[in-house]
Design a protein around this motif. Structure first.
Motif, mmCIF file in Angstrom:
data_model
loop_
_atom_site.group_PDB
_atom_site.id
_atom_site.type_symbol
_atom_site.label_atom_id
_atom_site.label_comp_id
_atom_site.label_asym_id
_atom_site.label_seq_id
_atom_site.Cartn_x
_atom_site.Cartn_y
_atom_site.Cartn_z
ATOM 1 N N ILE A 67 6.489 11.491 3.151
ATOM 2 C CA ILE A 67 5.997 12.667 3.872
ATOM 3 C C ILE A 67 6.043 13.872 2.946
ATOM 4 N N TYR A 68 4.957 14.643 2.971
ATOM 5 C CA TYR A 68 4.906 15.934 2.291
ATOM 6 C C TYR A 68 4.738 17.001 3.361
ATOM 7 N N THR A 69 5.590 17.995 3.322
ATOM 8 C CA THR A 69 5.567 19.073 4.308
ATOM 9 C C THR A 69 6.001 20.353 3.618
ATOM 10 N N THR A 70 5.722 21.483 4.246
ATOM 11 C CA THR A 70 6.122 22.746 3.624
ATOM 12 C C THR A 70 7.587 23.059 3.852
ATOM 13 N N TYR A 71 8.125 22.632 5.017
ATOM 14 C CA TYR A 71 9.476 23.063 5.376
ATOM 15 C C TYR A 71 10.050 22.162 6.464
ATOM 16 N N VAL A 72 11.337 21.862 6.359
ATOM 17 C CA VAL A 72 12.062 21.137 7.403
ATOM 18 C C VAL A 72 13.234 22.003 7.844
ATOM 19 N N ASP A 73 13.225 22.414 9.109
ATOM 20 C CA ASP A 73 14.342 23.160 9.682
ATOM 21 C C ASP A 73 15.340 22.130 10.207
ATOM 22 N N ARG A 74 16.275 21.758 9.375
ATOM 23 C CA ARG A 74 17.189 20.656 9.697
ATOM 24 C C ARG A 74 18.142 20.985 10.841
ATOM 25 N N GLU A 75 18.313 22.253 11.172
ATOM 26 C CA GLU A 75 19.165 22.620 12.312
ATOM 27 C C GLU A 75 18.423 22.462 13.634
ATOM 28 N N MET A 128 0.850 -1.179 0.000
ATOM 29 C CA MET A 128 0.000 0.000 0.000
ATOM 30 C C MET A 128 0.893 1.238 0.000
ATOM 31 N N LYS A 129 0.621 2.160 -0.887
ATOM 32 C CA LYS A 129 1.400 3.393 -1.005
ATOM 33 C C LYS A 129 0.704 4.495 -0.200
ATOM 34 N N ILE A 130 1.418 5.015 0.821
ATOM 35 C CA ILE A 130 0.832 5.967 1.767
ATOM 36 C C ILE A 130 1.594 7.285 1.738
ATOM 37 N N ALA A 131 0.839 8.378 1.765
ATOM 38 C CA ALA A 131 1.429 9.721 1.880
ATOM 39 C C ALA A 131 0.972 10.335 3.195
ATOM 40 N N ILE A 132 1.914 10.939 3.898
ATOM 41 C CA ILE A 132 1.604 11.667 5.132
ATOM 42 C C ILE A 132 1.807 13.143 4.848
ATOM 43 N N LEU A 133 0.810 13.954 5.182
ATOM 44 C CA LEU A 133 0.901 15.397 4.999
ATOM 45 C C LEU A 133 0.995 16.044 6.378
ATOM 46 N N HIS A 134 2.091 16.760 6.606
ATOM 47 C CA HIS A 134 2.375 17.375 7.910
ATOM 48 C C HIS A 134 2.785 18.824 7.669
ATOM 49 N N ASP A 174 -1.305 17.010 11.129
ATOM 50 C CA ASP A 174 -1.209 18.360 11.686
ATOM 51 C C ASP A 174 -2.456 19.143 11.290
ATOM 52 N N TYR A 175 -2.550 20.400 11.742
ATOM 53 C CA TYR A 175 -3.766 21.203 11.564
ATOM 54 C C TYR A 175 -4.049 21.662 10.138
ATOM 55 N N HIS A 176 -3.077 22.343 9.557
ATOM 56 C CA HIS A 176 -3.313 23.111 8.339
ATOM 57 C C HIS A 176 -3.224 22.268 7.076
ATOM 58 N N ALA A 177 -2.498 21.155 7.132
ATOM 59 C CA ALA A 177 -2.359 20.282 5.967
ATOM 60 C C ALA A 177 -3.693 19.668 5.552
ATOM 61 N N ILE A 178 -4.673 19.656 6.453
ATOM 62 C CA ILE A 178 -5.967 19.066 6.103
ATOM 63 C C ILE A 178 -6.685 19.837 5.004
ATOM 64 N N SER A 179 -6.164 21.012 4.652
ATOM 65 C CA SER A 179 -6.765 21.756 3.538
ATOM 66 C C SER A 179 -6.668 20.964 2.237
ATOM 67 N N ALA A 180 -5.791 19.964 2.177
ATOM 68 C CA ALA A 180 -5.641 19.120 0.983
ATOM 69 C C ALA A 180 -6.642 17.975 0.947
ATOM 70 N N ASN A 200 -8.666 9.189 3.133
ATOM 71 C CA ASN A 200 -7.770 9.890 4.042
ATOM 72 C C ASN A 200 -8.149 9.668 5.495
ATOM 73 N N MET A 201 -7.220 10.018 6.362
ATOM 74 C CA MET A 201 -7.419 9.919 7.807
ATOM 75 C C MET A 201 -6.644 11.054 8.463
ATOM 76 N N TRP A 202 -7.276 11.699 9.440
ATOM 77 C CA TRP A 202 -6.620 12.775 10.184
ATOM 78 C C TRP A 202 -6.244 12.252 11.558
ATOM 79 N N ILE A 203 -4.960 12.236 11.857
ATOM 80 C CA ILE A 203 -4.484 11.891 13.194
ATOM 81 C C ILE A 203 -4.366 13.220 13.928
#
Length: 192
Positions: A31-39, A1-7, A87-93, A100-103
């Motif tokens: 995982i799809y996200t807007t930004y990762v602050d790697r520091e 099963m191919k799964i995408a997580i939006l955070h 997360d909260y705002h990613a549910i706009s997708a 889909n499922m919202w954790i």
């Protein structure tokens, strides 16, 4: 099963970020996200496929939340069998990502139970901006929730808030814990 997580974004080493990464690791999900602050995010990201979709306004609070929601609203998913929102705002997708499922870690508290507390702490100039943003964003947010197929709460307390503010039922599934990272130094002669 191919799964995408939006955070929304990975800007700190919080519980939501850690559990999202654990779920991705064990489900072999992208995982799809807007930004990762790697520091700032000193979490092991090896062997996890993280796709950044972009974020311009990283520290502008309400504008950042709005940009995250708009980025995911315009998200065009690949061919996935399942979408998880953590997360909260990613549910706009949600409208374009089914099934889909919202954790849900928590409803957006500044829109509900913490709204008045935050409002009282703002300057006279900030108050009308905050009030207007909350009124508009709450309407959009509640519309996006209608496109969620299943909602999972991470605790009984969160499930009660989901029921109270969104008028939907959720199942409680507690977040994962990497128990192998915790080892007692010694054992004593008693039971808990």
């Amino acid at each position: 099963m191919k799964i995408a997580i939006l955070h929304d974004s990975f800007v700190e080493r919080g519980g939501s970020e850690r559990s999202t990464l654990l779920v991705a690791k064990y489900l072999n999900a992208d995982i799809y996200t807007t930004y990762v602050d790697r520091e700032n995010v000193d979490i092991d990201l090896k062997n996890i496929n993280i796709n950044e979709i972009g974020l311009s306004l990283k520290k502008a609070k309400l504008l950042t939340f709005t940009e995250i929601a708009l980025r995911f609203l315009n998200f065009t998913p690949d061919d996935y069998d399942m979408f998880l929102f953590t997360d909260y705002h990613a549910i706009s997708a949600a409208k374009s990502c089914h099934p889909n499922m919202w954790i849900c870690n928590s409803p957006i508290r500044i829109l509900y139970d913490l709204h008045d507390l935050v409002y009282r702490r703002l300057s006279p100039v900030q108050k009308p901006v905050f009030a207007l943003w909350c009124r508009i964003y709450r309407e959009f947010h509640e519309n996006w929730i209608r496109d969620i197929d299943k909602t999972i709460a991470i605790s009984n307390n969160v499930a009660k808030r989901i029921s109270k503010y969104y008028k939907i039922k959720s199942k409680v599934i507690y977040p994962p814990v990497e128990t192998e990272k915790f080892n007692p130094k010694s054992y004593e002669d008693f039971y808990l």
